[in-house]
Structure formats: structure tokens, C-alpha cells
Design a protein around this motif. Sequence first.
Motif, PDB file in Angstrom:
ATOM      1  N   ASP A 360      44.814  54.719  66.580  1.00 37.90           N
ATOM      2  CA  ASP A 360      45.268  55.665  67.838  1.00 37.90           C
ATOM      3  C   ASP A 360      44.303  56.863  68.065  1.00 37.90           C
ATOM      4  O   ASP A 360      43.738  57.474  67.094  1.00 37.90           O
ATOM      5  CB  ASP A 360      46.470  56.220  66.970  1.00 37.90           C
ATOM      6  N   LEU A 363      45.512  60.485  67.155  1.00 35.32           N
ATOM      7  CA  LEU A 363      45.734  60.908  65.880  1.00 35.32           C
ATOM      8  C   LEU A 363      44.962  60.473  64.780  1.00 35.32           C
ATOM      9  O   LEU A 363      44.191  59.312  64.977  1.00 35.32           O
ATOM     10  CB  LEU A 363      47.020  60.724  65.523  1.00 35.32           C
ATOM     11  N   ILE A 367      47.142  60.424  59.522  1.00 33.59           N
ATOM     12  CA  ILE A 367      48.534  60.556  60.009  1.00 33.59           C
ATOM     13  C   ILE A 367      49.326  59.219  60.577  1.00 33.59           C
ATOM     14  O   ILE A 367      50.557  59.021  60.256  1.00 33.59           O
ATOM     15  CB  ILE A 367      48.483  61.616  61.128  1.00 33.59           C
ATOM     16  N   THR A 368      48.596  58.394  61.241  1.00 33.31           N
ATOM     17  CA  THR A 368      49.141  57.295  61.881  1.00 33.31           C
ATOM     18  C   THR A 368      49.944  56.233  60.757  1.00 33.31           C
ATOM     19  O   THR A 368      50.900  56.124  60.947  1.00 33.31           O
ATOM     20  CB  THR A 368      47.942  56.206  62.642  1.00 33.31           C
ATOM     21  N   LEU A 371      52.880  58.087  59.502  1.00 33.56           N
ATOM     22  CA  LEU A 371      54.141  58.185  60.280  1.00 33.56           C
ATOM     23  C   LEU A 371      54.705  56.887  60.147  1.00 33.56           C
ATOM     24  O   LEU A 371      56.026  56.731  60.194  1.00 33.56           O
ATOM     25  CB  LEU A 371      53.693  58.487  61.741  1.00 33.56           C
ATOM     26  N   ARG A 426      49.129  70.193  59.211  1.00 39.16           N
ATOM     27  CA  ARG A 426      49.560  68.814  58.948  1.00 39.16           C
ATOM     28  C   ARG A 426      50.303  68.637  57.826  1.00 39.16           C
ATOM     29  O   ARG A 426      51.316  67.680  58.052  1.00 39.16           O
ATOM     30  CB  ARG A 426      48.626  67.872  59.174  1.00 39.16           C
ATOM     31  N   PRO A 445      59.438  60.811  62.539  1.00 32.99           N
ATOM     32  CA  PRO A 445      57.777  60.729  63.172  1.00 32.99           C
ATOM     33  C   PRO A 445      57.545  61.101  64.546  1.00 32.99           C
ATOM     34  O   PRO A 445      56.519  61.794  64.627  1.00 32.99           O
ATOM     35  CB  PRO A 445      57.873  58.938  63.095  1.00 32.99           C
ATOM     36  N   GLU A 446      58.533  60.837  65.368  1.00 35.75           N
ATOM     37  CA  GLU A 446      58.129  61.199  66.777  1.00 35.75           C
ATOM     38  C   GLU A 446      57.967  62.911  66.796  1.00 35.75           C
ATOM     39  O   GLU A 446      57.096  63.442  67.577  1.00 35.75           O
ATOM     40  CB  GLU A 446      59.350  60.857  67.689  1.00 35.75           C
ATOM     41  N   LYS A 449      54.747  64.075  65.114  1.00 34.08           N
ATOM     42  CA  LYS A 449      53.449  63.475  66.068  1.00 34.08           C
ATOM     43  C   LYS A 449      53.386  64.684  67.354  1.00 34.08           C
ATOM     44  O   LYS A 449      52.331  64.927  67.470  1.00 34.08           O
ATOM     45  CB  LYS A 449      53.860  62.160  66.645  1.00 34.08           C
TER      46      LYS A 449
END
Lengths: 501, 243
Positions: A360, A363, A367-368, A371, A426, A445-446, A449
Motif C-alpha cells: 500500500d 501506509l 500498519i497494513t 490492520l 500510530r 481497521p477502517e 486507517k
Amino acid sequence: MDSSLMDKLKILADSAKYDVSCSTSGVERKNVGRMGNASCAGICHSWSADGRCISLLKVLFTNKCVYDCQYCVNRRSVDVERASFEPAELAELTMEFYRRNYIEGLFLSSAVEVSPDYTAERILHCLSILRYEYGFAGYIHAKIIPGVSQELTHAIGMVADRLSVNIELPTEESLQRLAPQKKARAIFAPMKQITNTLIEQKSLKGPGTMFKGQNLNNPLNYLNPEGRELIQPEGANADIGDGSLYQMGSPAGNALIREARYKYKEKFAPAGQTTQMIIGAGTETDSQIVKTSESLYRSFKMKRVYFSAYIPVTDSPLLPSVFTAPPLIREHRLYQADWLLRFYGFTADEMFTKEEPNLDLDLDPKITWALRNINLFPIEINKASMEELLRIPGVGTVSALRIVRQRKVAAVKYDDLKKMGVVLKRAKFFLTCSGKYYGEKDLMPEYIKGKILEPCRIKSRLLPINDETQISMFSPGAFSLGAPQQSKSKRSLESNGGLLI
Amino acid sequence: MVDYLYDGSFEGFLTCIYYHYYEEKAAGIFTFDNYQPSILNTFVEIKTQGDKAAKVYDAIGQKISPYDLQRIYRVFLSTVINREMLLLNYIRLGFKQGSKIRLLHGNPYVSPVEKAEKKVTAEVHRILGLLRFSVLEGEVLYAVLEPDHDILEFLADHFTDRYKNEPFIIHDKRRGKALVAQGGEWYITDFTEKNLPHISQNEKEYRALWKKYFETIAIKERTNPKCQKNFMPVRYWKHLTEI
Ligand code: SF4
């Protein structure tokens, strides 16, 4: 002074500037020659206008090339100014720069003039003058050109601190298309020789913390004795060829090149070996790239795999157009992924799913990953193991260590985390402190993010300084990725005691 | 409570610590020249006394740790505001906690000292790279710097090792002193550039070559001056050959 030295320096520095593997880490040496030392921490002497650190005199020995690699400014078929150093001339220049504290040493790469062996001999000559005649004990990183004889590779390794053989492209298919004169086997042969020699002299060290606690200098790690083969990750170019692979000579072998002759350094490439890949010239996915790196780490125990965003230099139907911006953000994310491999105990497989073979761009990969694995969180700071702490986005190796250390004397409070270097912006979504959650809302998650992306650009703290500098003002999405290539055969990573051999 | 005034030396500072413990508690510790008398506090001028300083010095090494002694010294050589009081607090806490003080990263007395120390070590590390030597007539190497912190002696080991056989001078122009070294021996002395030999024949040419290299190596597609300045603060540029 030769008035043309200025021109040579200009031409040969200009053509070396795209090479990224310029760091001096990995060797600590007090002055044992007449001049110079090497510092493990790595000393940067300057920062160029592009924000990259300058620690070594980075030049090509020559840019006169008999090859015709499509992505390269120096390939035979283009009309550019050509020059070659004389061995003594470059040795003197290096010495004088070093004395003035402009540099930590020399990073010497080269095009292929006449033949790989011809070029390597001249490079060896230059480095020998530096080491013998000047008693230079600073840092030397030398490139090994695929196709060079074993003897020359060994001899160069005896005067250099670090060796690298560039893999250039992450898949065999790209290599065939873009650098037809380079053969995978010719690239892997010297890599293997270097690894084996390091094992033989018991100085092989793997990258980062990847092989922590393991004895790498075990003869079992020799590459290709008794036909041990690399397991090839899907689509990745980890084939080390067949048949005539490098075999270790007997210890009594070639006395000339085995003898420890030099007072300043008796070891073969004490800072190990690295390699480099060009990103975005071929069509491979991030998943293929990271898997290839992982495989290079696991098999050859490379110290580093460097990535270099392809900067279009020629109009070729085989390559992205010259108007394509270099994929700098992608390169940045790949370095972060690489960091996760080397220091955080991640595997390439964990970082990708079949649906998303690319990282991604918005990100950082940790983090990806977090999540996607939100069920593992939140993690309790005061109970988690080192490994678990390292999986929390915003917690780095230094802060994780501090947390573990402070816990021995006092419980870690939420307010302490910031002082320990944790990036709470974060991390707060993924942890609890003595049972209390500080992440505003639930673990969604959403939502997370969105929250994390809010400050628009995330400045990642995962990267080492040198790599971080390579990110620039290109915004995500300003360039397009090549279409993901469909992989033909599918083989999974298998590990044999943690090693892919 | 009283303000202690001292001569700015480390021994002087340690003498003040001695008085803090054996006489009256310190409200503040200042150098003679920086002190602004106030109506709130009285002040006492402390004469530096070697034996008292040594006593405190040994006590820190034994009751806290040799590591902390070094840390205290590094921070003392910083230009962090109010460093004497930060150190006094650190030492007081250290005498209670012992060597585990360095693990208390979150403690309000520890973290400012930790930060100040970081500033000093970061500058030392930076200067190791950013120092530029010129070759003077007679083959003497000479470098000028104006560091934020008083770091001259922290450069000594690195460069005496590097230039084992070459004499060199590192001149802290801001503080009017220099590190002078030859054959592995070094000392720090007052210094001005008066009577310094001229630069050597080749010097100009190598400077030009280095400048050319510096310009050439930057990739123009990636120009990022913000990043450059971030790593190499402009205040150091004055003494760089390449800029
Ligand atoms: S061999 Fe190296 S220098 Fe020659 S064309 Fe290929 S990449 Fe360029």
C-alpha cells in the motif's frame, strides 16, 4: 595534477550516482595501516542536494561498456562521454579526499571495459595501491562484475571491506528482457563464492536480526556442496544455476590468494556482501521483489539488499516512458518491508495476500499488516514479549528494548511511551497500557486507517536515516505501476532449519 | 537556599555539588559571568577545590555508575540552558536510585539529561563527518569548527587514530581553543589562527575536485533541499568546502 582528472571525476561520478548501496556500516577497525580507520556506526560526510548522504567516494572505474543493458545510461549503444581512471590516479584521489575528511572510503563500481576480467584486474590494481602503497585502512566497497574469474573475485575480496554483485532485476524474465548479456547464473556464482568464503573464514553474519542466535558459519550453510539447491519462491529469480556451480577449493588450494598477506586487513570482505535491484524498470510486483530479497537473505546471508527506483534514462519500448516519475514512494515502502524482514521477524509471505501483491503506497507495511490482523491487537505493553512489541505499529526496535528494560524496574505508563520513542499517533490504536486502551474508539481497521492517514503524509520512523532521505516530493499516485505479472509456477517457501537451502 | 557561583570548570561545578550536600541546599548554580543577582536568593561564590571535587567525582562513579559519570560530563559540556541544575537533580536522584537511574527513561529528572546528552553525542557524530581538513604547508592538517557544544575532546580519539602519523589541528573558533595532535598524542590549548601556515600547493585543486564531485553526485530528479538541510543543518555549512 592531470587537468583531465576533473573531467574524469565528473563523468565517472555522474554515472555512478544512481547506485544506492552506499553505506559504510558493518566494519569496525582501528588504524592498523598507516592511515585511516573504519567506524561501525557509519559516518556521513555530507548530504547532496537530493538529500542523500555522502560517505564514500562513489565512482565507476570506467564507463566504457561492452554490454548493452536497456536501463543503463552507459550501455554500449548510447552516445555519452566516456572515461576510465588509471589505477594510480584513482588511488591518489581517494587518499587525498580521505585525508581531508571528505569521505570514509571508496565505493568502486564499474562498467565492463573489454571484459569482466580486464576491468577487475585494473580495479584490483587500484585497490592494491591504496592498501599497500598508501597503507590505507579506510573503507572500500567494490562491485564484482558477473563473469569475473574466481581468483580475481577472491583477490578483490582480500582488499575490500564489502563486496556486492548486483542482481539488478528481481525476476529472470526481466533480466532476459532488459539485460540480455547478463545471466542469472553468472550473477549467482560470485555471490555464492563470497558467501562460501565468508563461512570458510568464519565471519559470515546475516542481515539485521534475521538469524539471531544461529551459527551461520556452519559448513552446512555452504552453498551447493552436494547439490543443495535454493528453493525458488514464486516468480522470484533465486535460481543459482546448475552443474558448474562454484565449489569450494581445498584449503590448500591457491596459495597466492589464500595467504593473509596484508597487515591492515587479513580478512576477506569483513563487512559482508550486498546487492541491488532496480525497481520499476520491469513489471514485477512488490511481492516478487520482497520474496526475492528474502530469498537472497536466507540463502546468501546478504547484509543488505538495496532498491533503486528506476529513473528513466532512455526511450525504449521495453521500459517505462521517459516521462514516468521514478517510483520513489514505492521504493520507500520496499525499504520499510525490507526492514520488517531484517529486524522485526516478518516473512515476505506475511506482508502480501494473493489479492494484493503490491504494498500500500499510503501506509507503511507494518500498519497494513496490523490492520489485516487486527484480531491480534491490542497488545498489552507490560506483558508482551519482545517479538510481540515489535509487531505494534509505531514501536521500533529501540523503543521495544527500552520498554522491556524499564519493565524490569517499573511498570511502563502510557506517558512514558512517548519518551521512549514510541510514535503514539500510530501505536495508540494497537496497544493497552496496564489494561487501559487509549485509541479513542474501537479497534476498527477502517477507522484507524482514516485516523492515521489524516495528517496527510505519514513520516515513517521505520527507516534508517539513509533510506529515509530517498523519499521526495512525489505524491502517491503520481506514477503508475506496471501491470502485475502473472506468475507461472507456484512454489511455496520451504524452510530447512530456517534456511532456504 | 542559596545560589552558587563557580568558575565554569567541571571541578568547580563538582565543588558546588559538594557544598549542596555538606553546607546549604542550592537554589541555582551559575557561572560567575552569567549570573544576574536577584532579590529572592542570596549567592555565594565558590572557589574550585580539587579535593572536594574529587570526592564528588568518586562518589558519582561508585554510588551511581562510571557510565553516569561520563554522561554527566558530556551534559556538562553541552550548552543546554540550566544544565547545572538539570545535573544536580540527576545526581540527587542518582544517589538514591543507583545505577538503575539510566533505565528510568520517563522520569522528569532523567529525560532532560538524556535529551541533552543526545544533543552532545549527536553533534559529535555529525562533526566527525562534517569536519573538513585542509592540508597546510608542511603537511599539517587543519580544520575549523564552531560547534554548539564544547565537544573538542570527544573528537580526539577518532582523529588521532585516523591520522596516526600526521600532525593535525582542530580549531574551535567559537571558544578560541584547539585540539592539537601528533603521533597519537593530543592536547587542548588556547588558539587563534594567527601565524598559521598557508594552504599547500595542491589544496585548492583538491577542494575544486571535491566541489565538483559534490555537485555531480546529486540526482536532479530527486532534489530535496529540505531533507539535505535536515541532516546537515545550515549553521554548519560555513566551514564546508563543498558548499
Ligand atoms: S554492464 Fe553495467 S555499465 Fe554496462 S550496460 Fe550493463 S548496467 Fe550498464
